[in-house]
Write a protein that holds these residues in place. Structure first.
Motif, PDB file in Angstrom:
ATOM      1  N   ALA A 179       0.844  -1.191   0.000  1.00 60.69           N
ATOM      2  CA  ALA A 179       0.000   0.000   0.000  1.00 60.69           C
ATOM      3  C   ALA A 179       0.879   1.240   0.000  1.00 60.69           C
ATOM      4  N   GLN A 180       0.241   2.398  -0.089  1.00 58.44           N
ATOM      5  CA  GLN A 180       0.955   3.672  -0.091  1.00 58.44           C
ATOM      6  C   GLN A 180       0.253   4.666   0.838  1.00 58.44           C
ATOM      7  N   LEU A 181      -0.139   4.192   2.007  1.00 59.47           N
ATOM      8  CA  LEU A 181      -0.825   5.045   2.962  1.00 59.47           C
ATOM      9  C   LEU A 181       0.176   5.947   3.686  1.00 59.47           C
ATOM     10  N   CYS A 182      -0.289   7.118   4.075  1.00 65.98           N
ATOM     11  CA  CYS A 182       0.572   8.087   4.747  1.00 65.98           C
ATOM     12  C   CYS A 182       0.358   8.128   6.250  1.00 65.98           C
ATOM     13  N   ASP A 183      -0.892   7.954   6.702  1.00 62.75           N
ATOM     14  CA  ASP A 183      -1.197   8.099   8.127  1.00 62.75           C
ATOM     15  C   ASP A 183      -1.990   6.888   8.612  1.00 62.75           C
ATOM     16  N   ILE A 184      -1.288   5.926   9.162  1.00 59.45           N
ATOM     17  CA  ILE A 184      -1.899   4.675   9.597  1.00 59.45           C
ATOM     18  C   ILE A 184      -2.710   4.862  10.874  1.00 59.45           C
ATOM     19  N   MET A 185      -2.282   5.772  11.753  1.00 55.85           N
ATOM     20  CA  MET A 185      -2.839   5.846  13.101  1.00 55.85           C
ATOM     21  C   MET A 185      -3.752   7.047  13.329  1.00 55.85           C
ATOM     22  N   SER A 186      -4.193   7.697  12.291  1.00 53.31           N
ATOM     23  CA  SER A 186      -5.071   8.850  12.475  1.00 53.31           C
ATOM     24  C   SER A 186      -6.364   8.436  13.168  1.00 53.31           C
ATOM     25  N   GLY A 187      -6.806   9.265  14.127  1.00 52.67           N
ATOM     26  CA  GLY A 187      -8.063   8.994  14.819  1.00 52.67           C
ATOM     27  C   GLY A 187      -9.247   9.714  14.213  1.00 52.67           C
ATOM     28  N   TYR A 188      -9.053  10.362  13.072  1.00 56.19           N
ATOM     29  CA  TYR A 188     -10.105  11.129  12.391  1.00 56.19           C
ATOM     30  C   TYR A 188     -10.483  10.363  11.131  1.00 56.19           C
ATOM     31  N   ARG A 189     -11.625   9.675  11.176  1.00 54.86           N
ATOM     32  CA  ARG A 189     -12.010   8.810  10.072  1.00 54.86           C
ATOM     33  C   ARG A 189     -13.511   8.893   9.829  1.00 54.86           C
ATOM     34  N   VAL A 190     -13.885   8.612   8.581  1.00 58.88           N
ATOM     35  CA  VAL A 190     -15.296   8.512   8.207  1.00 58.88           C
ATOM     36  C   VAL A 190     -15.498   7.169   7.524  1.00 58.88           C
ATOM     37  N   PHE A 191     -16.559   6.456   7.929  1.00 55.34           N
ATOM     38  CA  PHE A 191     -16.839   5.116   7.401  1.00 55.34           C
ATOM     39  C   PHE A 191     -18.258   5.073   6.834  1.00 55.34           C
ATOM     40  N   LYS A 231      -9.181  -6.875   3.560  1.00 59.94           N
ATOM     41  CA  LYS A 231     -10.484  -7.226   2.987  1.00 59.94           C
ATOM     42  C   LYS A 231     -10.825  -6.366   1.770  1.00 59.94           C
ATOM     43  N   ARG A 232      -9.853  -5.581   1.314  1.00 64.79           N
ATOM     44  CA  ARG A 232      -9.974  -4.802   0.082  1.00 64.79           C
ATOM     45  C   ARG A 232     -11.112  -3.789   0.117  1.00 64.79           C
ATOM     46  N   PHE A 233     -11.342  -3.202   1.287  1.00 60.75           N
ATOM     47  CA  PHE A 233     -12.213  -2.040   1.365  1.00 60.75           C
ATOM     48  C   PHE A 233     -11.464  -0.851   0.762  1.00 60.75           C
ATOM     49  N   SER A 234     -12.195   0.022   0.123  1.00 59.07           N
ATOM     50  CA  SER A 234     -11.554   1.189  -0.489  1.00 59.07           C
ATOM     51  C   SER A 234     -11.212   2.221   0.577  1.00 59.07           C
ATOM     52  N   ILE A 235     -10.019   2.794   0.469  1.00 59.32           N
ATOM     53  CA  ILE A 235      -9.505   3.764   1.427  1.00 59.32           C
ATOM     54  C   ILE A 235      -9.059   5.010   0.665  1.00 59.32           C
ATOM     55  N   ARG A 236      -9.350   6.160   1.235  1.00 63.04           N
ATOM     56  CA  ARG A 236      -8.828   7.404   0.676  1.00 63.04           C
ATOM     57  C   ARG A 236      -8.373   8.292   1.824  1.00 63.04           C
ATOM     58  N   GLU A 237      -7.216   8.902   1.650  1.00 58.81           N
ATOM     59  CA  GLU A 237      -6.682   9.817   2.643  1.00 58.81           C
ATOM     60  C   GLU A 237      -6.874  11.258   2.183  1.00 58.81           C
ATOM     61  N   ILE A 238      -7.331  12.095   3.097  1.00 55.63           N
ATOM     62  CA  ILE A 238      -7.525  13.513   2.837  1.00 55.63           C
ATOM     63  C   ILE A 238      -6.593  14.290   3.759  1.00 55.63           C
ATOM     64  N   PRO A 239      -5.651  15.063   3.208  1.00 64.05           N
ATOM     65  CA  PRO A 239      -4.754  15.846   4.076  1.00 64.05           C
ATOM     66  C   PRO A 239      -5.540  16.834   4.938  1.00 64.05           C
ATOM     67  N   ILE A 240      -5.237  16.863   6.211  1.00 59.45           N
ATOM     68  CA  ILE A 240      -5.894  17.782   7.151  1.00 59.45           C
ATOM     69  C   ILE A 240      -4.835  18.462   7.997  1.00 59.45           C
ATOM     70  N   ASP A 241      -5.237  19.540   8.650  1.00 60.28           N
ATOM     71  CA  ASP A 241      -4.365  20.174   9.637  1.00 60.28           C
ATOM     72  C   ASP A 241      -4.482  19.433  10.963  1.00 60.28           C
ATOM     73  N   TYR A 242      -3.420  19.473  11.718  1.00 59.78           N
ATOM     74  CA  TYR A 242      -3.406  18.865  13.048  1.00 59.78           C
ATOM     75  C   TYR A 242      -2.929  19.906  14.037  1.00 59.78           C
ATOM     76  N   ARG A 243      -3.551  19.942  15.205  1.00 63.20           N
ATOM     77  CA  ARG A 243      -3.110  20.854  16.248  1.00 63.20           C
ATOM     78  C   ARG A 243      -2.888  20.053  17.527  1.00 63.20           C
ATOM     79  N   ASP A 244      -1.863  20.414  18.243  1.00 66.83           N
ATOM     80  CA  ASP A 244      -1.568  19.711  19.488  1.00 66.83           C
ATOM     81  C   ASP A 244      -2.632  20.046  20.532  1.00 66.83           C
ATOM     82  N   ARG A 245      -2.683  19.245  21.562  1.00 66.16           N
ATOM     83  CA  ARG A 245      -3.682  19.465  22.611  1.00 66.16           C
ATOM     84  C   ARG A 245      -3.545  20.865  23.206  1.00 66.16           C
TER      85      ARG A 245
END
Length: 332
Positions: A169-181, A209-223
């Motif tokens: 694969a060519q994913l950039c952010d494996i552990m992001s907690g911001y997701r839409v399903f 399981k070959r579900f389609s995935i798309r990554e959208i670049p977002i801004d991140y801010r620290d706590r």
């Protein structure tokens, strides 16, 4: 399971998701926010997503918070439920089982993910047929700038490299907690993790399981100041790597056991070649322990490879059954 709900704001005709272009009702959207001691930020998170998605149901799942997270979330209009088994994975499992919607937005309650990016993520799922859209914190560099924990950044890179190599694969952010399903992914996702490795498990499940995935670049801010992270660099990093190891075994058994077979074979040859050379020269075997060890290592290599082939066949059959189940659920 207890629940607290306030009256949602009045629906307006200007709401972005009130109607679809054909004039019918829009998809039902649920915002899922797992929380543990987030009294400093939960009000802003709920308000931000209420502003962006006025008609969505916003759920706050409290995981044994010892502060005022529950009260503040309820006062700000969230549907509050509780999960008493500690760990983010346990919370996500309960959320996925209990909440009924067409589109699910999952976001942390620490105000590190800007709500305004939710429209791009939803559009991928609602209009483009993507199963899981991920808010990518890493592509634009905001995570590296805002994150005050350099070891977390290094851990992200390590796990990302392992998973991308494992699944090509060519994913950039494996552990992001911001997701839409979409609903299909949520209702067919077996959540096995208990803690913060849940994001890694979801990514691995989608890839396998070959579900389609798309990554959208977002801004991140620290706590923000006053909000304390629940992550532990070493223990959580170890759990994530352990998850990758076991899923490598479960999802790619032929490659997993082939690696062990190769190690045993190389060790067996290293021990056995001197014995064979001695036999060729003298027609005698004086290093009997080395000969027995070499035979044992070669047998282990053979057994490991055999296990790999058998388990690979079982995994392929499981994938076939999983696809058939998805097709059956879609038809029904």
């Amino acid at each position: 399971m207890s629940e607290v709900r306030s009256n949602p704001p009045r629906e307006t005709s200007s709401d972005r998701y009130a109607t679809n272009p054909q004039g019918g009702r829009s998809s039902r959207i649920a915002v899922l926010i797992p929380c543990y001691n987030e009294e400093a930020t939960i009000a802003k998170v709920v308000q931000d997503f209420r502003r962006e998605l006025p008609t969505a149901d916003i759920y706050v799942y409290d995981n044994n918070s010892k502060d005022d997270t529950v009260r503040i979330a309820a006062e700000n209009g969230a549907i509050v439920r509780r999960e008493h088994r500690q760990g983010k994975g346990n919370v996500v499992r309960t959320m996925f089982r209990d909440v009924d919607a067409d589109i699910y937005v999952m976001v942390d309650g620490d105000d590190t993910y800007p709500a305004e990016f939710v429209h791009e993520l939803i559009e991928c799922v609602e209009n483009d047929g993507v199963d899981m859209a991920i808010g990518d914190r890493l592509s634009n560099g905001s995570y590296s700038q805002e994150n005050k924990r350099p070891m977390h950044d290094a851990g992200n890179r390590l796990v990302r490299g392992l998973i991308n190599r494992l699944f090509r694969a060519q994913l950039c952010d494996i552990m992001s907690g911001y997701r839409v399903f979409n609903r299909r992914f949520v209702k067919n996702m077996p959540v096995l993790s208990e803690g913060f490795e849940i994001e890694t498990e979801m990514t691995l499940h989608a890839l396998d399981k070959r579900f389609s995935i798309r990554e959208i670049p977002i801004d991140y801010r620290d706590r923000p100041e006053g909000s304390v992270s629940k992550l532990n660099t070493w223990s959580d990093g170890f759990r994530v790597l352990k998850t990758v190891f076991w899923i490598f075994k479960d999802y790619k058994p032929l490659a997993f056991f082939a690696c062990w077979a190769l190690l045993f074979l190389l060790a067996g040859l290293a021990v056995g070649i001197p014995v064979i050379s001695e036999f060729i020269l003298t027609h005698r075997i004086n290093k009997m322990p080395s000969a027995i060890l070499a035979v044992g290592l070669i047998l282990l290599a053979t057994n490991a490879l055999t296990c790999g082939f058998i388990l690979d066949t079982i995994v392929k059959q499981h994938k076939d059954m999983y696809e058939l189940r998805l097709n059956h659920n879609r038809e029904s």
